[in-house]
Design a protein around this motif. Sequence first.
Motif, PDB file in Angstrom:
ATOM      1  N   TYR A  14      -5.547  -2.418   5.185  1.00 41.32           N
ATOM      2  CA  TYR A  14      -6.364  -2.365   3.970  1.00 41.32           C
ATOM      3  C   TYR A  14      -6.702  -3.775   3.491  1.00 41.32           C
ATOM      4  N   GLU A  15      -5.709  -4.639   3.458  1.00 36.89           N
ATOM      5  CA  GLU A  15      -5.912  -6.001   2.956  1.00 36.89           C
ATOM      6  C   GLU A  15      -6.880  -6.792   3.829  1.00 36.89           C
ATOM      7  N   THR A  16      -6.939  -6.467   5.110  1.00 38.91           N
ATOM      8  CA  THR A  16      -7.843  -7.170   6.021  1.00 38.91           C
ATOM      9  C   THR A  16      -9.144  -6.400   6.250  1.00 38.91           C
ATOM     10  N   ASN A  17      -9.413  -5.410   5.372  1.00 38.43           N
ATOM     11  CA  ASN A  17     -10.673  -4.656   5.402  1.00 38.43           C
ATOM     12  C   ASN A  17     -10.884  -3.855   6.687  1.00 38.43           C
ATOM     13  N   LYS A  18      -9.791  -3.476   7.319  1.00 43.12           N
ATOM     14  CA  LYS A  18      -9.906  -2.642   8.520  1.00 43.12           C
ATOM     15  C   LYS A  18      -9.952  -1.160   8.168  1.00 43.12           C
ATOM     16  N   VAL A  19      -9.318  -0.767   7.071  1.00 45.07           N
ATOM     17  CA  VAL A  19      -9.406   0.607   6.590  1.00 45.07           C
ATOM     18  C   VAL A  19      -9.759   0.577   5.113  1.00 45.07           C
ATOM     19  N   ASP A  20     -10.355   1.665   4.644  1.00 47.12           N
ATOM     20  CA  ASP A  20     -10.873   1.734   3.276  1.00 47.12           C
ATOM     21  C   ASP A  20     -10.025   2.598   2.354  1.00 47.12           C
ATOM     22  N   ARG A  21      -9.138   3.396   2.924  1.00 46.01           N
ATOM     23  CA  ARG A  21      -8.302   4.279   2.120  1.00 46.01           C
ATOM     24  C   ARG A  21      -6.962   4.443   2.800  1.00 46.01           C
ATOM     25  N   ILE A  22      -5.884   4.214   2.058  1.00 40.75           N
ATOM     26  CA  ILE A  22      -4.546   4.368   2.617  1.00 40.75           C
ATOM     27  C   ILE A  22      -3.632   5.055   1.617  1.00 40.75           C
ATOM     28  N   ASP A  23      -2.602   5.708   2.137  1.00 41.22           N
ATOM     29  CA  ASP A  23      -1.511   6.200   1.315  1.00 41.22           C
ATOM     30  C   ASP A  23      -0.460   5.101   1.230  1.00 41.22           C
ATOM     31  N   LEU A  24       0.092   4.917   0.049  1.00 40.47           N
ATOM     32  CA  LEU A  24       1.090   3.871  -0.167  1.00 40.47           C
ATOM     33  C   LEU A  24       2.507   4.435  -0.080  1.00 40.47           C
ATOM     34  N   SER A  25       3.408   3.631   0.417  1.00 35.45           N
ATOM     35  CA  SER A  25       4.827   3.977   0.381  1.00 35.45           C
ATOM     36  C   SER A  25       5.381   3.646  -0.994  1.00 35.45           C
ATOM     37  N   SER A  26       6.584   4.131  -1.263  1.00 39.78           N
ATOM     38  CA  SER A  26       7.202   3.848  -2.555  1.00 39.78           C
ATOM     39  C   SER A  26       7.430   2.352  -2.744  1.00 39.78           C
ATOM     40  N   GLU A  27       7.682   1.625  -1.633  1.00 37.52           N
ATOM     41  CA  GLU A  27       7.913   0.187  -1.742  1.00 37.52           C
ATOM     42  C   GLU A  27       6.669  -0.561  -2.205  1.00 37.52           C
ATOM     43  N   SER A  28       5.497   0.008  -1.922  1.00 39.69           N
ATOM     44  CA  SER A  28       4.253  -0.684  -2.248  1.00 39.69           C
ATOM     45  C   SER A  28       3.684  -0.289  -3.602  1.00 39.69           C
ATOM     46  N   VAL A  29       4.211   0.767  -4.203  1.00 40.00           N
ATOM     47  CA  VAL A  29       3.647   1.258  -5.459  1.00 40.00           C
ATOM     48  C   VAL A  29       3.722   0.203  -6.551  1.00 40.00           C
ATOM     49  N   ASP A  30       4.893  -0.411  -6.716  1.00 36.12           N
ATOM     50  CA  ASP A  30       5.043  -1.413  -7.775  1.00 36.12           C
ATOM     51  C   ASP A  30       4.100  -2.593  -7.560  1.00 36.12           C
ATOM     52  N   GLN A  31       3.863  -2.938  -6.302  1.00 42.42           N
ATOM     53  CA  GLN A  31       2.998  -4.070  -6.001  1.00 42.42           C
ATOM     54  C   GLN A  31       1.540  -3.793  -6.353  1.00 42.42           C
ATOM     55  N   TYR A  32       1.108  -2.537  -6.176  1.00 42.84           N
ATOM     56  CA  TYR A  32      -0.319  -2.224  -6.311  1.00 42.84           C
ATOM     57  C   TYR A  32      -0.669  -1.346  -7.519  1.00 42.84           C
ATOM     58  N   LYS A  33       0.320  -0.989  -8.333  1.00 42.09           N
ATOM     59  CA  LYS A  33       0.045  -0.035  -9.397  1.00 42.09           C
ATOM     60  C   LYS A  33      -0.967  -0.538 -10.415  1.00 42.09           C
ATOM     61  N   ASP A  34      -1.185  -1.852 -10.509  1.00 42.96           N
ATOM     62  CA  ASP A  34      -2.173  -2.407 -11.433  1.00 42.96           C
ATOM     63  C   ASP A  34      -3.495  -2.736 -10.744  1.00 42.96           C
ATOM     64  N   ASP A  35      -3.577  -2.442  -9.443  1.00 45.01           N
ATOM     65  CA  ASP A  35      -4.818  -2.685  -8.712  1.00 45.01           C
ATOM     66  C   ASP A  35      -5.872  -1.682  -9.174  1.00 45.01           C
ATOM     67  N   PRO A  36      -7.112  -2.097  -9.418  1.00 45.27           N
ATOM     68  CA  PRO A  36      -8.149  -1.157  -9.872  1.00 45.27           C
ATOM     69  C   PRO A  36      -8.449  -0.050  -8.869  1.00 45.27           C
ATOM     70  N   ASN A  37      -8.085  -0.238  -7.601  1.00 48.61           N
ATOM     71  CA  ASN A  37      -8.318   0.786  -6.580  1.00 48.61           C
ATOM     72  C   ASN A  37      -7.108   1.700  -6.375  1.00 48.61           C
ATOM     73  N   PHE A  38      -6.072   1.508  -7.197  1.00 51.19           N
ATOM     74  CA  PHE A  38      -4.861   2.332  -7.101  1.00 51.19           C
ATOM     75  C   PHE A  38      -5.056   3.648  -7.849  1.00 51.19           C
ATOM     76  N   ASP A  39      -4.532   4.723  -7.287  1.00 53.89           N
ATOM     77  CA  ASP A  39      -4.574   6.017  -7.962  1.00 53.89           C
ATOM     78  C   ASP A  39      -3.392   6.859  -7.495  1.00 53.89           C
ATOM     79  N   THR A  40      -2.955   7.766  -8.355  1.00 51.22           N
ATOM     80  CA  THR A  40      -1.882   8.705  -8.025  1.00 51.22           C
ATOM     81  C   THR A  40      -2.418  10.118  -8.143  1.00 51.22           C
ATOM     82  N   ILE A  41      -2.174  10.914  -7.121  1.00 50.11           N
ATOM     83  CA  ILE A  41      -2.664  12.289  -7.091  1.00 50.11           C
ATOM     84  C   ILE A  41      -1.467  13.233  -7.014  1.00 50.11           C
ATOM     85  N   LEU A  42      -1.316  14.118  -8.010  1.00 48.68           N
ATOM     86  CA  LEU A  42      -0.293  15.157  -7.930  1.00 48.68           C
ATOM     87  C   LEU A  42      -0.882  16.330  -7.171  1.00 48.68           C
ATOM     88  N   GLU A  43      -0.230  16.704  -6.107  1.00 46.67           N
ATOM     89  CA  GLU A  43      -0.780  17.706  -5.210  1.00 46.67           C
ATOM     90  C   GLU A  43      -0.074  19.052  -5.393  1.00 46.67           C
TER      91      GLU A  43
END
Length: 550
Positions: free
Chosen positions: A269-298
Motif C-alpha cells: 500500500y505504501e509503495t502504491n502497489k495496491v489500493d485497498r488492504i486489510d490491516l492487522s491489529s498491530e497496524s491499527v494504532d499506526q494508521y487510525k488517524d489516516d484519512p483513508n482508514f476505516d473500520t467496518i463491523l461485519e
Amino acid sequence: MERKIRAQALLLLMAFVLMLSGCNFSSSGSDNSEGAKADGGEGEASQVLNISATADIPTLDSTKAHDGVAFTVLNNVNEGLYRQDENHQPIEALVTDHTENEDQTVHTFTLRDSKWSNGEPVTAQDFEYAWKRVMKDASPYNFMFVTASIKNAEAIMNGEADADELGVKAIDEKTLEVTLESANPLLESLLTFPTFLPQNQKFVEEQGDQYALEAENILFNGPFTLTDWTHEQGWNYAKNEDYWDAESVKLDKINAFVVKDPTTGVNLYETNKVDRIDLSSESVDQYKDDPNFDTILEPSMIFLRFNHTHPVLGNKNIRQAINMAIDKESLTDVILKDGSTALNGVVPKGFFQSPEGEDYRDLNGDFNTGSIEDAQKLWETGLKEAGVSDLTVSINISDSDDHKKVAEYLQAQLEDNLPGFKLEIKAVPFAQRLEIEKAIEYDLSLSSWGPDYSDPMTYLDMWVEGGSANRMKYHNPKLDELVAQARVETDLSKRFEMLLDIEKILLEEDAAIVPLYQDGTSILMRDKIKGLIVHPTGASHTYKWASIEE
C-alpha cells in the motif's frame, strides 16, 4: 458462508520478492495504478484497481464453492438472474421479465440476450443444468434451494427424490420456470447468491474434473473475465467487452494479490502497489488517524466448532466450560483491535430486526456467560461425567497470522483457566482447513460464517442434521423441526419467534458451539476508488460500478 479471517503469515524477504514478480507487480508496467494513464487521454486516471485478497480461490465451480473468496470472484466474472445493487437489494441481471402465478409458487423468468466468453448464448437450459447439478452432486450450498423453497429440493437432499425432479425447467432458450413448495418473499434476494449461477453443460462436461480449477477451465458471462490465475499468488480480472451491460463497467483491469502477511500488505500500500488492504491489529494504532482508514463491523461470526462425536467434547458441561473460560472482550479489544466485538450468540448484532423493529441480538441476549469459577465447576463436572481427569485436544485453524493469534490466545486462556486442559494448534492452508472440517477429522476447529442472505435463518439452518454447513455431527431433532416450520411460516412475527427459539436450542440447550466474536475489519482504501460496493450478505464485493478518479 465461510469468510476468511484476515490472513497474516510471516514471509521471508525472498518470498516477498518472488510474489511481487510472480503477480506482475511492477514499478513501471501498466499493472501499476500509480502513474499509468488510461487510453482516453493525458491526465486521465488509469482504470486499474489493485487489491489484496486473503487467500487463494479454492474453486470457481459455482456448484461447489462455499467460501467468501470464491463467491466474490464469481460475483464479478459471472451473472445470474439477479445481482445485488449498491443498496444490497436484488436487481435484474439476466432477467428482463419476471411473472408469477396467483399463489406465487410458479415463477417465470424471461432472459435477455447475453453470451458466454466462448461466444455461445446463455440460455435457460444453462440455469436448469447448473441448479440440478447442485442437487445431483450434493454440493455444499444445496440447502440454499431449500431456503428458496424450490420444489423437491428438500426431498432430494433427503434422498427421497431425484435431482432431475427439482422445480426448475427451461421452457425454451429464453424462458425459465421455477416452481416453489410455497410462496417465498426472499426469492429474488436468494437468487443473487452464486450457487444460483448458470453453467454451460457442454463446456463443464468437456473439462471434467478440471472444470473451474484454472482460468482457462471456466467460462465467463459477467462484468469481468479472468485473464490469469496463479495459485497462492493472485489473479487478474479484465473488463468483459461482450458483457450485456459493458457500458456500465468503468474498470479495465483488476489485479488481485494473495497477501497473507499484513506487513507485506502495508508495504504494498505504501509503495502504491495496491489500493485497498486489510490491516492487522498491530497496524491499527499506526494508521487510525489516516484519512483513508476505516473500520467496518461485519455481520459475520468467528466461532469454535466441536466434534460432537469426541468422547469428552461431546459432553455439554465441557463445552459450556470452554465457552465461559474465554475472555472474549480481551480477545477483541486487546488482541485484535480491528473493530471486532465479543459475541455470545450465533446471530450478530445490528443487522437483523423483528417485524416490530427490535434487534435479534437484543431480543435473545447472551448465552453461556459466567465467571471463571463457573467455568471450572462445569469443567470438573464434565470430566467426571466423561470418566477422565484431564483433556488434550487439537484445534484446526487456517495458516494465517490472525488465526494463529486467536488460537494462541485460546490456548493460553483454556490452559490457564481449566486445570488439566491442553490445546495443540494445527495450522493448515485455508482450503485444507475446510476439507478437514467437512470430513470432521478434528477436535476443535476455528471457523467463520457470514450471511448468505438478509435473514437470521442464514445462521440457524446450518445446524440441521446432515446439512453441508453442520460439519460437526451435531443433531437435535427439535432444532430440525423448528427450522422446517419456520421455512413455511408466513406470519412474520410468529416466524421471528421461531428463529429466536432455534438459537436457544443450539446454545442454551446444547451449547453446541462457542461463538467468539463478530468480525470487524480495519482497512486502508485510497479515496480515488469510487463505487466499490461491500455487501453484508452473499458475495462480499461488487466491482461492476467501481472506478478510479484521481
